[in-house]
Design a protein around this motif. Sequence first.
Motif, PDB file in Angstrom:
ATOM      1  N   SER A  27       0.856  -1.205   0.000  1.00 17.11           N
ATOM      2  CA  SER A  27       0.000   0.000   0.000  1.00 17.11           C
ATOM      3  C   SER A  27       0.877   1.236   0.000  1.00 17.11           C
ATOM      4  O   SER A  27       2.032   1.193   0.422  1.00 17.11           O
ATOM      5  N   HIS A  29       2.834   4.134   1.076  1.00 17.84           N
ATOM      6  CA  HIS A  29       3.486   4.431   2.372  1.00 17.84           C
ATOM      7  C   HIS A  29       3.136   3.401   3.455  1.00 17.84           C
ATOM      8  O   HIS A  29       3.180   3.704   4.641  1.00 17.84           O
ATOM      9  N   SER A  66      -4.353   0.894  -3.438  1.00 19.62           N
ATOM     10  CA  SER A  66      -3.906   0.052  -2.320  1.00 19.62           C
ATOM     11  C   SER A  66      -5.011  -0.911  -1.904  1.00 19.62           C
ATOM     12  O   SER A  66      -4.756  -2.094  -1.647  1.00 19.62           O
ATOM     13  N   THR A  69      -5.049  -3.826  -4.220  1.00 23.00           N
ATOM     14  CA  THR A  69      -4.049  -4.890  -3.995  1.00 23.00           C
ATOM     15  C   THR A  69      -4.562  -5.841  -2.912  1.00 23.00           C
ATOM     16  O   THR A  69      -4.388  -7.052  -3.011  1.00 23.00           O
ATOM     17  N   ARG A 120       7.043 -11.311  -1.131  1.00 27.68           N
ATOM     18  CA  ARG A 120       7.043 -10.114  -1.986  1.00 27.68           C
ATOM     19  C   ARG A 120       7.458  -8.893  -1.183  1.00 27.68           C
ATOM     20  O   ARG A 120       7.072  -8.725  -0.036  1.00 27.68           O
ATOM     21  N   ARG A 124      13.859  -1.392  -3.342  1.00 28.44           N
ATOM     22  CA  ARG A 124      14.421  -0.106  -3.772  1.00 28.44           C
ATOM     23  C   ARG A 124      15.913  -0.213  -4.073  1.00 28.44           C
ATOM     24  O   ARG A 124      16.581   0.798  -4.260  1.00 28.44           O
ATOM     25  N   ARG A 214      11.603   7.612  -5.071  1.00 24.94           N
ATOM     26  CA  ARG A 214      10.932   8.590  -4.204  1.00 24.94           C
ATOM     27  C   ARG A 214      11.916   9.115  -3.163  1.00 24.94           C
ATOM     28  O   ARG A 214      12.719   8.347  -2.633  1.00 24.94           O
ATOM     29  N   LEU A 254      -1.981  -4.516 -10.140  1.00 25.58           N
ATOM     30  CA  LEU A 254      -0.640  -4.372  -9.548  1.00 25.58           C
ATOM     31  C   LEU A 254      -0.310  -5.601  -8.701  1.00 25.58           C
ATOM     32  O   LEU A 254       0.793  -6.154  -8.788  1.00 25.58           O
ATOM     33  N   PRO A 270       7.064   0.269  -7.317  1.00 32.17           N
ATOM     34  CA  PRO A 270       6.072   1.217  -7.843  1.00 32.17           C
ATOM     35  C   PRO A 270       6.627   2.641  -7.758  1.00 32.17           C
ATOM     36  O   PRO A 270       7.326   2.977  -6.801  1.00 32.17           O
ATOM     37  N   THR A 313       8.065  -5.225   5.930  1.00 31.22           N
ATOM     38  CA  THR A 313       7.561  -4.011   6.584  1.00 31.22           C
ATOM     39  C   THR A 313       6.435  -4.436   7.539  1.00 31.22           C
ATOM     40  O   THR A 313       5.850  -5.499   7.365  1.00 31.22           O
TER      41      THR A 313
HETATM   42  C1  LIG Z   1      -0.288   2.352  -4.948  1.00 40.38           C
HETATM   43  C2  LIG Z   1       1.124   2.249  -4.442  1.00 40.38           C
HETATM   44  C3  LIG Z   1       2.030   3.259  -4.718  1.00 40.38           C
HETATM   45  C4  LIG Z   1       3.347   3.170  -4.251  1.00 40.38           C
HETATM   46  N1  LIG Z   1       4.254   4.150  -4.591  1.00 40.38           N
HETATM   47  C5  LIG Z   1       5.538   4.028  -4.195  1.00 40.38           C
HETATM   48  C6  LIG Z   1       6.514   5.003  -4.611  1.00 40.38           C
HETATM   49  O1  LIG Z   1       6.217   5.945  -5.350  1.00 40.38           O
HETATM   50  N2  LIG Z   1       7.790   4.853  -4.190  1.00 40.38           N
HETATM   51  C7  LIG Z   1       8.158   3.814  -3.368  1.00 40.38           C
HETATM   52  O2  LIG Z   1       9.348   3.747  -3.018  1.00 40.38           O
HETATM   53  N3  LIG Z   1       7.249   2.861  -2.965  1.00 40.38           N
HETATM   54  C8  LIG Z   1       5.971   2.948  -3.364  1.00 40.38           C
HETATM   55  N4  LIG Z   1       5.057   2.000  -2.997  1.00 40.38           N
HETATM   56  C9  LIG Z   1       5.469   0.856  -2.152  1.00 40.38           C
HETATM   57  C10 LIG Z   1       4.992   0.982  -0.693  1.00 40.38           C
HETATM   58  O3  LIG Z   1       5.750   1.954  -0.008  1.00 40.38           O
HETATM   59  C11 LIG Z   1       5.088  -0.403  -0.034  1.00 40.38           C
HETATM   60  O4  LIG Z   1       4.175  -1.267  -0.641  1.00 40.38           O
HETATM   61  C12 LIG Z   1       4.810  -0.379   1.459  1.00 40.38           C
HETATM   62  O5  LIG Z   1       5.757   0.394   2.120  1.00 40.38           O
HETATM   63  C13 LIG Z   1       4.813  -1.803   2.052  1.00 40.38           C
HETATM   64  O6  LIG Z   1       6.048  -2.443   1.827  1.00 40.38           O
HETATM   65  P1  LIG Z   1       6.152  -3.821   1.032  1.00 40.38           P
HETATM   66  O7  LIG Z   1       5.643  -3.562  -0.366  1.00 40.38           O
HETATM   67  O8  LIG Z   1       7.624  -4.175   1.032  1.00 40.38           O
HETATM   68  O9  LIG Z   1       5.311  -4.826   1.731  1.00 40.38           O
HETATM   69  C14 LIG Z   1       3.751   2.059  -3.453  1.00 40.38           C
HETATM   70  C15 LIG Z   1       2.807   1.036  -3.194  1.00 40.38           C
HETATM   71  C16 LIG Z   1       1.521   1.118  -3.683  1.00 40.38           C
HETATM   72  C17 LIG Z   1       0.559  -0.005  -3.424  1.00 40.38           C
END
Ligand SMILES: Cc1cc2nc3c(=O)[nH]c(=O)nc-3n(C[C@H](O)[C@H](O)[C@H](O)COP(=O)(O)O)c2cc1C
Length: 326
Positions: A27, A29, A66, A69, A120, A124, A214, A254, A270, A313
Motif C-alpha cells: 500500500s 506508504h 492500495s 491490492t 514479496r 528499492r 521517491r 498491480l 512502484p 515491513t
Molecule cells: C499504490 C502504491 C504506490 C506506491 N508508490 C511508491 C513510490 O512511489 N515509491 C516507493 O518507493 N514505494 C511505493 N510503494 C510501495 C509501498 O511503499 C510499499 O508497498 C509499502 O511500504 C509496504 O512495503 P512492502 O511492499 O515491502 O510490503 C507504493 C505502493 C503502492 C501499493
Amino acid sequence: MSGETAAHAAPKQALMQAADAARHAPSIHNTQPWRWVVRADTLELHAATRRQLRTGDPEGRMMLLSCGTALHHARVALAADGWTHRVDRPAGEPLAVIRAEAHGATDLAAVRLVQMMRVRRTDRRTVTEEPLTDDAVQPLIAAAGTAGIRTHVLNSDQVIELAVLVEQAQKAQAGDDDLRSETADWVGGDRPAGTGIPGSAIPAEPPQTTVAEREFPAPGTLRAGAGHDTAATYAVLYGAGDEPGDWLRAGEALSALWLTAAGNTVTVLPISSPVEVPFTRQALRHMLGDLGFPYLVVRLGHGDPEHAGPAPTPRLDAGQVVEVED
Ligand SMILES: Cc1cc2nc3c(=O)[nH]c(=O)nc-3n(C[C@H](O)[C@H](O)[C@H](O)COP(=O)(O)O)c2cc1C
C-alpha cells in the motif's frame, strides 16, 4: 469426504482467512487503508479513510489502488482455499463485496501466489545489469491483464521522458510543506504502530537510477547496490477510465503483476509520484498517446544478488482491519 463437506459448509472461516492474507498486500506508504467486514458468506472491502493521505492523495487514487491490492490478495487466498466466488462492486461503499459460492478443488496457481504474498517486497535496490527478457515481461503483462488493466513498456526515449516527469513531480512535492510533514508521519516519525515504511526498506544513500526513486525524509539502512539501473524495465499500468472503480482494478492488476513477478524472481518498485501530481499525470497520459489513463509506473528488474533484499515491513493486526459480524 463428509468431513471436508462439513468443514467447508460455512465459508466464513475461509473469508476470515482471506481478509487475514490480504494484510500482506502492498500500500502507499504502507498505510494499509482498508477495512474488511466478514459476514456469513460475504466479505466486504471498505476504504479506511482515516489512513488516507489527505494532502498527497486528496482524491483517494493511491488509497484505492492500495485497496485493490488487498482485494486481489483476498481473492487469491480464497481460490487457493478452493472457493469459487463472485465480486460485486457497488458504486461507493463498500468498495467490493466478495461472495463465496462453492467449495471445490484447490487452485494450485493461486496456492503459489499465496506463498509469494509473504516474500514479496518493495525493492528499492538498484537492479542488475541483466535486462529482463521479453519472456520474463510477458507473464507480468498478462497477469495485470486478468484485472482488465493494460501495461505499456516504455522505450528508451520514453524512459528519459519519464525521468524528467518524475523529477518535476518530486520537485513540486518537495515544495509543499504540508506534504513533507504528512510523508514524515508515515516514514519514521510518529505513526500508528504496524504501519509506515521502516528505515530497513529505505536506501542508505540515493541509488543510481535513470528515473529517481521517491525522496524520503531521511536515509535508511538498506544497501542499494553500487550499480546503475540502466537495464531496468519501466512500465505504466493504464486503462480506459479514471474513476474510483478503475483505480481499484488497477490495484488488483498491480497485485497480480507483483505476485507473479515475485514467483519469477523479478523485483518491482512502484513509482507513483508522476501520477500523484496532476500536471505530470497529464503529461504521462500524453506519453501513452492518449490511449488511456495512467494509474501507476513500475520499475522491473533483477535484484542485486550482492546485497540482501529489504526486510518485511510491519502490518496492522487482524483485529485492527477485520471486523467479524455474527
Ligand atoms: C499504490 C502504491 C504506490 C506506491 N508508490 C511508491 C513510490 O512511489 N515509491 C516507493 O518507493 N514505494 C511505493 N510503494 C510501495 C509501498 O511503499 C510499499 O508497498 C509499502 O511500504 C509496504 O512495503 P512492502 O511492499 O515491502 O510490503 C507504493 C505502493 C503502492 C501499493
